[in-house]
Scaffold this motif. Structure first.
Motif, PDB file in Angstrom:
ATOM      1  N   UNK A  88       0.850  -1.187   0.000  1.00  0.00           N
ATOM      2  CA  UNK A  88       0.000   0.000   0.000  1.00  0.00           C
ATOM      3  C   UNK A  88       0.883   1.233   0.000  1.00  0.00           C
ATOM      4  N   UNK A  89       0.322   2.369  -0.372  1.00  0.00           N
ATOM      5  CA  UNK A  89       1.104   3.602  -0.381  1.00  0.00           C
ATOM      6  C   UNK A  89       1.656   3.874   1.014  1.00  0.00           C
ATOM      7  N   UNK A  90       2.901   4.387   1.096  1.00  0.00           N
ATOM      8  CA  UNK A  90       3.530   4.582   2.410  1.00  0.00           C
ATOM      9  C   UNK A  90       2.721   5.436   3.377  1.00  0.00           C
ATOM     10  N   UNK A  91       1.933   6.394   2.876  1.00  0.00           N
ATOM     11  CA  UNK A  91       1.172   7.259   3.765  1.00  0.00           C
ATOM     12  C   UNK A  91      -0.053   6.614   4.363  1.00  0.00           C
ATOM     13  N   UNK A  92      -0.423   5.422   3.886  1.00  0.00           N
ATOM     14  CA  UNK A  92      -1.622   4.741   4.373  1.00  0.00           C
ATOM     15  C   UNK A  92      -1.287   3.970   5.648  1.00  0.00           C
ATOM     16  N   UNK A  93      -2.056   4.188   6.672  1.00  0.00           N
ATOM     17  CA  UNK A  93      -1.845   3.489   7.938  1.00  0.00           C
ATOM     18  C   UNK A  93      -2.705   2.239   7.975  1.00  0.00           C
ATOM     19  N   UNK A  94      -2.052   1.093   8.045  1.00  0.00           N
ATOM     20  CA  UNK A  94      -2.750  -0.187   8.131  1.00  0.00           C
ATOM     21  C   UNK A  94      -2.523  -0.762   9.517  1.00  0.00           C
ATOM     22  N   UNK A  95      -3.589  -0.917  10.257  1.00  0.00           N
ATOM     23  CA  UNK A  95      -3.507  -1.425  11.619  1.00  0.00           C
ATOM     24  C   UNK A  95      -4.291  -2.733  11.689  1.00  0.00           C
ATOM     25  N   UNK A  96      -3.599  -3.818  12.017  1.00  0.00           N
ATOM     26  CA  UNK A  96      -4.235  -5.115  12.143  1.00  0.00           C
ATOM     27  C   UNK A  96      -3.994  -5.648  13.554  1.00  0.00           C
ATOM     28  N   UNK A  97      -4.974  -6.307  14.137  1.00  0.00           N
ATOM     29  CA  UNK A  97      -4.744  -6.929  15.453  1.00  0.00           C
ATOM     30  C   UNK A  97      -3.750  -8.073  15.347  1.00  0.00           C
ATOM     31  N   UNK A  98      -3.120  -8.395  16.471  1.00  0.00           N
ATOM     32  CA  UNK A  98      -2.115  -9.460  16.477  1.00  0.00           C
ATOM     33  C   UNK A  98      -2.682 -10.792  15.997  1.00  0.00           C
ATOM     34  N   UNK A  99      -3.975 -10.989  16.185  1.00  0.00           N
ATOM     35  CA  UNK A  99      -4.594 -12.255  15.820  1.00  0.00           C
ATOM     36  C   UNK A  99      -4.902 -12.350  14.332  1.00  0.00           C
ATOM     37  N   UNK A 100      -4.750 -11.267  13.584  1.00  0.00           N
ATOM     38  CA  UNK A 100      -5.110 -11.238  12.172  1.00  0.00           C
ATOM     39  C   UNK A 100      -4.038 -11.909  11.323  1.00  0.00           C
ATOM     40  N   UNK A 101      -4.460 -12.591  10.262  1.00  0.00           N
ATOM     41  CA  UNK A 101      -3.505 -13.196   9.327  1.00  0.00           C
ATOM     42  C   UNK A 101      -2.750 -12.127   8.551  1.00  0.00           C
ATOM     43  N   UNK A 102      -3.229 -10.878   8.598  1.00  0.00           N
ATOM     44  CA  UNK A 102      -2.576  -9.776   7.889  1.00  0.00           C
ATOM     45  C   UNK A 102      -1.550  -9.057   8.771  1.00  0.00           C
ATOM     46  N   UNK A 103      -1.491  -9.441  10.043  1.00  0.00           N
ATOM     47  CA  UNK A 103      -0.589  -8.744  10.966  1.00  0.00           C
ATOM     48  C   UNK A 103       0.868  -8.980  10.563  1.00  0.00           C
ATOM     49  N   UNK A 104       1.625  -7.892  10.382  1.00  0.00           N
ATOM     50  CA  UNK A 104       3.035  -7.981  10.023  1.00  0.00           C
ATOM     51  C   UNK A 104       3.297  -8.419   8.601  1.00  0.00           C
ATOM     52  N   UNK A 105       2.312  -8.359   7.729  1.00  0.00           N
ATOM     53  CA  UNK A 105       2.483  -8.854   6.358  1.00  0.00           C
ATOM     54  C   UNK A 105       2.578  -7.734   5.321  1.00  0.00           C
ATOM     55  N   UNK A 106       2.775  -6.519   5.781  1.00  0.00           N
ATOM     56  CA  UNK A 106       2.964  -5.414   4.851  1.00  0.00           C
ATOM     57  C   UNK A 106       4.426  -5.362   4.426  1.00  0.00           C
ATOM     58  N   UNK A 107       4.673  -5.273   3.118  1.00  0.00           N
ATOM     59  CA  UNK A 107       6.033  -5.220   2.607  1.00  0.00           C
ATOM     60  C   UNK A 107       6.463  -3.758   2.477  1.00  0.00           C
ATOM     61  N   UNK A 108       7.763  -3.462   2.398  1.00  0.00           N
ATOM     62  CA  UNK A 108       8.214  -2.097   2.129  1.00  0.00           C
ATOM     63  C   UNK A 108       7.633  -1.603   0.811  1.00  0.00           C
ATOM     64  N   UNK A 109       6.822  -0.565   0.861  1.00  0.00           N
ATOM     65  CA  UNK A 109       6.038  -0.122  -0.296  1.00  0.00           C
ATOM     66  C   UNK A 109       6.441   1.270  -0.743  1.00  0.00           C
ATOM     67  N   UNK A 110       6.048   1.606  -1.959  1.00  0.00           N
ATOM     68  CA  UNK A 110       6.293   2.930  -2.510  1.00  0.00           C
ATOM     69  C   UNK A 110       5.001   3.460  -3.136  1.00  0.00           C
ATOM     70  N   UNK A 111       5.005   4.749  -3.465  1.00  0.00           N
ATOM     71  CA  UNK A 111       3.813   5.381  -4.024  1.00  0.00           C
ATOM     72  C   UNK A 111       3.419   4.728  -5.349  1.00  0.00           C
TER      73      UNK A 111
END
Length: 408
Positions: free
Chosen positions: A173-196
């Motif tokens: 996702x774009x770097x300015x977008x804040x993605x907050x996932x709970x620890x229990x989510x399968x998406x937690x910690x799965x954001x890669x270094x992203x660019x615009x």
């Protein structure tokens, strides 16, 4: 006047004195060498007897203080990356960070590699055909999103209770977008270094390749699905997994469009590398196998041609992969997409599905819309595993659909 005998005696005495002086100098020289060797051995013994930290402490005391002059743009994603990198460095002091486990399946997606470095590393292919570990082939679900994931709860139901060794998740996702996932989510910690990412530009292709590059670092990932934030699954995980892992082909749409929306976007400046008969168009949303994914991240020549000449009104995301794969790797491709979209309204954009459109009949229609396709050389009616262009307000009615329909 001295006699001849007196002269000879005088010369003999002088020569004897000279020889004695030379001998004395040689003796002093040899004694100096011996003393030097003895002193050297004592010095070596002294330093080698010191603890290993002696050298490190000397180096640290002489070295200048490190300079933290990073030029990253100030946003939450980079702050998060810095913190994770520091944490990872601290962890490496207590465990083997070059172990086979960390090499074959990175658990921390945070890194500071450039795209060039990432693609080089992702393109590495082992020469040995067998693996030194039990390899369970995984499907990499790669989400390319402009903002939050409105269908996160639906996807979490899709993955719930499934074998975690059979799938992995990556989010760009774009770097300015804040993605907050709970620890229990399968998406937690799965954001890669992203660019615009900007719609209609080569940055969309960059993001696709960036997702592939990060997913390829996990040697167990065998199939790679590109999804957007508006995509939903229309079958359960076991069905999707079996369909993709069992396929002998990739699913990337590629066709020749003679209209101004197809061939009309071709630039003559791409010749001689890409000629007009080579030009193809297709959906951005693909599913590919590992072999083809490596070919894509390894390409520099044809990617640069698109970066230079496929400018606005060309839309690289609709032409780069369809053209590149058709030219060089067509035998690996089923030449179709597995992501359903409704083009029945006409126009440049597909129809969107709102809350009022969500019914059991819609899911049945997506699954069985009268089309057939080829799967491993045989005809099948199961052509679409995912569907897209669902509006965020469709989440609630989707969650209310009976589990007996979706299978999750």
């Amino acid at each position: 006047m001295r006699s001849r005998g007196e002269k000879d005696e005088h010369l003999f005495r002088d020569s004897s004195i000279g020889l004695m002086r030379l001998l004395f100098v040689l003796i002093l020289f040899v004694i100096g060498i011996i003393i030097g060797l003895i002193s050297s051995s004592h010095i070596d013994r002294y330093f080698t007897s010191q603890p290993p930290n002696f050298y490190m402490n000397s180096y640290i005391s002489a070295a200048p203080a490190p300079s933290h002059s990073y030029s990253y743009k100030k946003d939450s994603s980079y702050d998060h990356n810095d913190q994770n990198c520091s944490t990872e460095s601290a962890m490496c002091k207590n465990q083997d960070c070059l172990s086979m486990e960390s090499f074959r399946m990175p658990k921390n997606l945070t890194h500071k590699m450039t795209d060039k470095e990432l693609f080089w590393r992702a393109s590495l292919v082992p020469d040995k055909p067998e693996y030194p570990f039990r390899r369970v082939p995984k499907v990499a679900f790669m989400f390319l999103t402009r903002g939050p994931l409105p269908f996160r709860l639906l996807w979490e139901r899709f993955f719930r209770g499934q074998d975690v060794n059979k799938y992995s998740i990556y989010v760009h996702s774009n770097p300015g977008v804040e993605l907050v996932f709970p620890n229990s989510s399968v998406f937690y910690g799965r954001r890669i270094p992203s660019q615009d990412v900007r719609w209609g530009t080569v940055t969309l292709v960059d993001a696709e390749r960036r997702l592939l590059g990060n997913a390829l670092l996990d040697f167990s990932n065998e199939r790679f699905v590109l999804l957007s934030e508006s995509c939903i699954p229309v079958y359960n995980f076991p069905t999707v997994y079996k369909y993709l892992i069992g396929s002998t082909h990739s699913f990337l749409q590629s066709y020749d469009d003679p209209s101004r929306y197809g061939r009309g976007r071709y630039s003559r400046r791409m010749k001689p590398d890409i000629k007009l008969p080579d030009w193809r168009k297709g959906s951005q949303w693909f599913e590919i196998q590992r072999t083809l994914a490596i070919k894509i991240v390894s390409d520099t020549r044809y990617y640069n041609i698109f970066r230079w000449y496929c400018l606005p009104s060309c839309y690289p995301d609709e032409h780069y992969l369809p053209t590149f794969v058709n030219m060089f790797h067509g035998t690996l491709n089923a030449n179709r997409t597995i992501t359903y979209v409704d083009w029945s309204l006409g126009g440049p954009h597909p129809a969107s599905f709102q809350a009022e459109n969500i019914t059991e009949n819609l899911i049945h229609h997506i699954r069985n819309n009268g089309t057939t396709c080829s799967y491993n050389g045989e005809t099948t009616s199961v052509c679409f595993l995912f569907a897209r262009k669902f509006k965020p307000n469709a989440l609630a009615p989707l969650l209310r659909l009976p589990s007996t329909l979706l299978g999750f």
